[in-house]
Scaffold this active site. Structure first.
Site, PDB file in Angstrom:
ATOM      1  N   GLU A  59      68.841  -8.733  41.571  1.00  0.00           N
ATOM      2  CA  GLU A  59      67.888  -7.627  41.713  1.00  0.00           C
ATOM      3  C   GLU A  59      68.425  -6.686  42.778  1.00  0.00           C
ATOM      4  OE1 GLU A  59      63.966  -8.965  42.701  1.00  0.00           O
ATOM      5  OE2 GLU A  59      63.955 -10.570  41.219  1.00  0.00           O
TER       6      GLU A  59
ATOM      7  N   GLU B 132      64.330 -16.383  44.202  1.00  0.00           N
ATOM      8  CA  GLU B 132      64.020 -16.196  45.621  1.00  0.00           C
ATOM      9  C   GLU B 132      63.350 -17.421  46.252  1.00  0.00           C
ATOM     10  OE1 GLU B 132      61.939 -12.477  45.970  1.00  0.00           O
ATOM     11  OE2 GLU B 132      63.756 -11.332  45.593  1.00  0.00           O
TER      12      GLU B 132
END
Length: 671
Positions: free
Chosen positions: A288, A171
């Site tokens: 995810e 991220e």
């Protein structure tokens, strides 16, 4: 002399043969097949990525071989191991990573490989701990530190099986928006060059590259697509994360249900990702997935709506050919118990790996105490399935007599419902199980209820709880307005407040808590609250804030309208400048779907409260870790890769042939 020349010749031939065999092995790798062999995947969250003394810092116990075996036994075929290096490495210029920590990573990787799992390792929370600002304020040292991590990892795992893949960074986000893609490209380029030039199997090892924030916005997808195109490397995988349509994902703005807008968000995002990478044969991994509300607890989203979200999300991901990896910070699979916290949820997830399921509009039937009971209809999207049978608490019901089935619904007859209701009791009366020809079998709870009763209360901004007689009902959402009609409290772009962040029901203690987060952004004034319940009932309540003092007064209830959803029409989408801040990083809540990355900072708070993780039973964590590492080092190192084994095999064959030829030549010479 001839003997020496012959030895040299044999050595050269051996080296040439192994080189050609390795080249042949490289050509055999098909990255799309590789990615599909990873399906489905699971995240070992909040362990090696935890920020603190060791892997237990965020509430999870030490990782065990039994846990990895359980993951494989449950049908997962890949495991993502998030790793945070920040506090586990020395200062520059060497930035040496602690060996004991790396030994634990070795051990876990090898456990996974022994179970036949594919393994992804990455640089995790470092992305926001020191890279986000560091790329602007201390650029050169930040890059050196990042390069040092991957230099050590690439060398350490270069001879591991290619079932181990590297993900450059989790991220990624950076402090200055206009420089973000440039910074990500620079780090990805450093990662790529280090790994590809580090020897062993790293020249062909699959590498996983993220979009900015692992988001699905067009500019983020285009940025990664352009970077991968310039690499011209066939063994690259793209990764994004998905946590759903943000208002639904955290239960805010009236989005309590898996409605068409929530569904369309899945379609729009996945279509963009697919259209960006599929034409170039670049596999996609959803590294995810989950719901952001889970970072507070899994009850933030109502059970039936939650199950419908996961069913459709997984279906559409698989339709697009995406690998999906469940984010689990310890709240799903118990790290000590090795049991699933929500058997229904994992049942739906596992079922969705293979097929679609029928979807009801609701997984409950509310019957109001004292009112006449009538037939109740549950609508279904059957998705090509048919009903085999329906059971009531395990007992087979009679079609036509107890219920009727139409093309898109099941109607439960008044006589059946009346027979199971105790008129003197509220709460769950019985459970209907709808058994289908395929997919997930739905449980429908029959609930007898009365309108919830909220009592007057006094308290403070730090502690205010409303005594509540729920009487079988459950809370869906809460509205807050000032007397003039303006919105009260945080998230002031919507009257519907965020579940658990601003208010939370406690059914065991029979209270509704208004949280400090709510009062911090409430003026000294009267505030009119409306609590919406899943039965359709609405109950008004008035609070008066005066400094730190709070006084609450019960109001009138509004009966549930027939055949109507509990929530109001959804509010407009949020303005990021007005959104609440609930992360450690104190950044604005991004607009709509952009908030999928928020869970990472919230996980720390969640685990510090020990709400959903297993307690560690290790009295001496440091001693245990060292013992595990010592026992493992000598007996469980990964064997040579298949490529290396073939090299030795073919090399031996070549030597054997040459030896036979030499023997025949010498015999002829003697003769």
């Amino acid at each position: 002399m001839k003997a020496s020349l012959l030895k040299v010749l044999l050595l050269v031939l051996f080296l040439l043969s192994t080189t050609s065999i390795m080249t042949f092995a490289e050509e055999e790798i098909d990255i799309e097949d590789y990615a599909q062999n990873m399906q489905p995947g699971w995240n070992l969250g909040n362990s090696y990525d935890a920020v603190g003394e060791d892997e237990t810092a965020w509430g999870n116990p030490f990782v065990t071989k039994a846990l990895i075996q359980k993951v494989a036994a449950e049908g997962f075929r890949s495991i993502r191991i998030p790793i945070t290096f920040d506090q586990r490495m020395a200062a520059g210029p060497d930035y040496t990573i602690e060996q004991d920590f790396l030994n634990r990573i070795d051990q876990t990787i090898n456990w996974a490989l022994e179970e036949g799992l594919y393994v992804m390792i990455n640089v995790h929370h470092d992305s926001w701990i020191w890279m986000e600002n560091g790329m602007e304020t201390d650029h050169d040292n930040t890059v050196k530190r990042y390069r040092a991590i991957w230099t050590q990892l690439a060398d350490r795992y270069k001879n591991y099986s290619t079932k181990v893949m590297f993900e450059s960074i989790n991220e990624p986000r950076f402090a200055v928006e206009e420089n973000e893609q440039q910074h990500l490209d620079e780090l990805n380029e450093a990662f790529y060059q280090i790994v590809r030039n580090s020897g062993g199997s790293n020249d062909i090892r699959p590498l996983v590259l993220p979009t900015l924030d692992t988001g699905q916005e067009p500019e983020k997808l285009d940025g990664l697509s352009q970077f991968i195109s310039e690499l011209n490397d066939p063994n690259i995988i793209a990764t994004v994360h998905y946590y759903g349509f943000w208002p639904f994902s955290v239960n805010i703005a009236g989005y309590t249900r898996f409605n068409e807008e929530v569904k369309q968000d899945i379609i729009d995002n996945f279509d963009r990702v697919y259209n960006t990478f599929a034409p170039h044969n670049i596999p996609v991994v959803i590294g995810e997935y989950g719901l952001l509300g889970f970072d507070r607890h899994t009850g933030v989203i109502q059970q039936g709506e939650k199950l419908k979200f996961f069913e459709y999300m997984l279906h559409y991901a698989q339709e697009k050919g995406f690998v999906h990896m469940l984010w689990d910070n310890g709240q799903h699979l118990g790290r000590t118990s090795l049991e699933w916290a929500d058997p229904e949820l994992i049942d739906m997830i596992q079922t969705s790996w293979e097929t679609r399921s029928a979807l009801p509009n609701e997984n409950f039937i509310y019957l109001k105490k004292g009112e006449k009971i009538t037939d109740k209809t549950i609508s279904f999207e059957f998705n090509s399935h048919t009903i085999n049978q329906i059971l009531l608490d395990g007992e087979l019901l009679r079609a036509a007599e107890d219920y009727t089935v139409s093309s898109d619904a099941v109607t439960f007859h008044q006589e059946l419902l009346a027979s199971v209701v105790d008129p003197n009791q509220t709460g769950n009366q019985a459970t209907l199980t709808v058994d289908f020809s395929g997919g997930f079998d739905w449980d429908i709870d029959i609930i007898n209820y009365q309108t919830p009763l909220l009592e007057d209360a006094v308290g403070t901004t730090e502690s205010f709880q409303i005594p509540t007689a729920f009487d079988g009902d459950q809370l869906a959402t809460m509205e807050a307005y000032y007397p003039d009609g303006s919105i009260a409290g945080p998230q002031n772009w919507t009257g519907f407040k965020e579940f658990d962040y601003t208010f939370s029901p406690n059914y065991e203690n029979r209270t509704i808590e208004l949280k400090q987060n709510f009062f911090q952004e409430v003026n000294d004034s009267e505030v009119q609250l409306t609590f919406h319940f899943w039965s359709g009932e609405k109950v008004d309540y008035t609070i008066v804030k005066n400094g730190t003092s709070i006084e609450g007064t019960s109001g009138q209830s509004t009966p549930a309208p027939p055949e109507k959803d509990t929530e109001k029409e959804p509010e407009p989408k949020p303005d990021p400048e007005d959104s609440n801040d609930e992360t450690e990083k104190e950044e604005d809540v991004p607009e709509g779907i952009d908030d999928e990355d928020k869970h990472l900072e919230r996980n720390n708070e969640e685990n510090e409260k020990n709400e959903k993780t297993e307690d560690s039973e290790a009295p001496n964590k440091e001693t245990q870790t060292k013992e595990q590492t010592t026992d493992f080092i000598e007996e469980q190192r990964l064997p040579d890769t298949a490529t290396q084994q073939y090299n030795f095999l073919f090399g031996g064959i070549i030597l054997l042939v040459l030896g036979i030829g030499l023997f025949i030549w010498r015999r002829k010479k003697i003769i």
